[in-house]
Design a protein around this motif. Sequence first.
Motif, PDB file in Angstrom:
ATOM      1  N   GLY A  21      26.787  24.543  -9.657  1.00 12.86           N
ATOM      2  CA  GLY A  21      25.865  25.672  -9.581  1.00 12.86           C
ATOM      3  C   GLY A  21      24.579  25.309  -8.855  1.00 12.86           C
ATOM      4  O   GLY A  21      24.070  26.084  -8.042  1.00 12.86           O
ATOM      5  N   LEU A  22      24.055  24.127  -9.117  1.00 16.29           N
ATOM      6  CA  LEU A  22      22.839  23.691  -8.433  1.00 16.29           C
ATOM      7  C   LEU A  22      23.073  23.478  -6.943  1.00 16.29           C
ATOM      8  O   LEU A  22      22.201  23.761  -6.114  1.00 16.29           O
ATOM      9  N   GLU A  23      24.257  22.984  -6.576  1.00 16.41           N
ATOM     10  CA  GLU A  23      24.577  22.824  -5.151  1.00 16.41           C
ATOM     11  C   GLU A  23      24.638  24.184  -4.451  1.00 16.41           C
ATOM     12  O   GLU A  23      24.112  24.351  -3.351  1.00 16.41           O
ATOM     13  N   LEU A  86      31.731  29.768  -5.314  1.00 17.36           N
ATOM     14  CA  LEU A  86      31.199  30.714  -6.289  1.00 17.36           C
ATOM     15  C   LEU A  86      32.304  31.458  -7.034  1.00 17.36           C
ATOM     16  O   LEU A  86      32.198  31.723  -8.226  1.00 17.36           O
ATOM     17  N   LEU A  87      33.397  31.759  -6.333  1.00 12.71           N
ATOM     18  CA  LEU A  87      34.464  32.600  -6.887  1.00 12.71           C
ATOM     19  C   LEU A  87      35.741  31.833  -7.226  1.00 12.71           C
ATOM     20  O   LEU A  87      36.789  32.430  -7.437  1.00 12.71           O
ATOM     21  N   ARG A  88      35.672  30.517  -7.321  1.00 13.03           N
ATOM     22  CA  ARG A  88      36.903  29.727  -7.461  1.00 13.03           C
ATOM     23  C   ARG A  88      37.704  30.016  -8.717  1.00 13.03           C
ATOM     24  O   ARG A  88      38.914  29.853  -8.730  1.00 13.03           O
ATOM     25  N   SER A  89      37.078  30.474  -9.801  1.00  9.17           N
ATOM     26  CA  SER A  89      37.823  30.779 -11.035  1.00  9.17           C
ATOM     27  C   SER A  89      38.063  32.277 -11.208  1.00  9.17           C
ATOM     28  O   SER A  89      38.435  32.736 -12.284  1.00  9.17           O
ATOM     29  N   ALA A 117      28.949  37.829  -9.233  1.00  5.89           N
ATOM     30  CA  ALA A 117      29.063  36.386  -9.464  1.00  5.89           C
ATOM     31  C   ALA A 117      27.696  35.706  -9.333  1.00  5.89           C
ATOM     32  O   ALA A 117      27.365  34.809 -10.111  1.00  5.89           O
ATOM     33  N   LEU A 118      26.900  36.130  -8.365  1.00  4.79           N
ATOM     34  CA  LEU A 118      25.551  35.585  -8.213  1.00  4.79           C
ATOM     35  C   LEU A 118      24.692  35.926  -9.430  1.00  4.79           C
ATOM     36  O   LEU A 118      23.948  35.084  -9.929  1.00  4.79           O
ATOM     37  N   GLU A 119      24.818  37.152  -9.906  1.00  5.53           N
ATOM     38  CA  GLU A 119      24.035  37.579 -11.068  1.00  5.53           C
ATOM     39  C   GLU A 119      24.373  36.751 -12.306  1.00  5.53           C
ATOM     40  O   GLU A 119      23.467  36.294 -13.006  1.00  5.53           O
ATOM     41  N   ILE A 120      25.666  36.549 -12.577  1.00  2.75           N
ATOM     42  CA  ILE A 120      26.012  35.826 -13.805  1.00  2.75           C
ATOM     43  C   ILE A 120      25.699  34.335 -13.703  1.00  2.75           C
ATOM     44  O   ILE A 120      25.457  33.693 -14.714  1.00  2.75           O
ATOM     45  N   ASN A 121      25.661  33.820 -12.499  1.00  2.00           N
ATOM     46  CA  ASN A 121      25.369  32.398 -12.330  1.00  2.00           C
ATOM     47  C   ASN A 121      23.881  32.087 -12.199  1.00  2.00           C
ATOM     48  O   ASN A 121      23.448  31.013 -12.616  1.00  2.00           O
ATOM     49  N   PHE A 122      23.108  32.988 -11.605  1.00  2.00           N
ATOM     50  CA  PHE A 122      21.745  32.631 -11.233  1.00  2.00           C
ATOM     51  C   PHE A 122      20.649  33.553 -11.753  1.00  2.00           C
ATOM     52  O   PHE A 122      19.487  33.347 -11.415  1.00  2.00           O
ATOM     53  N   SER A 123      20.962  34.532 -12.569  1.00  2.00           N
ATOM     54  CA  SER A 123      19.919  35.442 -13.044  1.00  2.00           C
ATOM     55  C   SER A 123      18.839  34.707 -13.839  1.00  2.00           C
ATOM     56  O   SER A 123      17.676  35.103 -13.816  1.00  2.00           O
TER      57      SER A 123
END
Length: 143
Positions: A21-23, A86-89, A117-123
């Motif tokens: 996620g940080l990458e 971002l979408l691998r799973s 996907a961006l919202e759930i990972n980086f909000s």
Amino acid sequence: MKSASIRGKTWMLNVLPATEGLEVWTKLCSLAADPIVQLGKSLGKDALKVEDLKLADLPVEALGTVLGAVLGKLHTVEVSGLLKSLLRSLHCDNKPVDFDTHFAGNYGVLLPVAKWALEINFSSFFDGAPSLTGLLQQAGKAE
């Protein structure tokens, strides 16, 4: 696994592990930091809030500034690899999604799924942030 209904289908996705996620976040910041700072300048603001980034509300000149800046930086980030990470799973209606097959010619679905996907990972990066511009400037200095 997180889930959402998008365009009549049920999508499920695991949040990225912290290291990955940080990458992804670092790559996103390298892509977005300068264009967002330019947007702030074109709007005459020293700081932007997330609410300031609604494309439908932007003046045409500001939107052109942002799009030009983003397009000028796309060559610095491998967008397809970033999206695949971002979408691998990703699952759609309980079936694993093969990125290249599922989204071929179906970019109108890819964009809202990627946004989710961006919202759930980086909000959480934006929770309590004094301004989006300041946050991205700080992230850009860490590179």
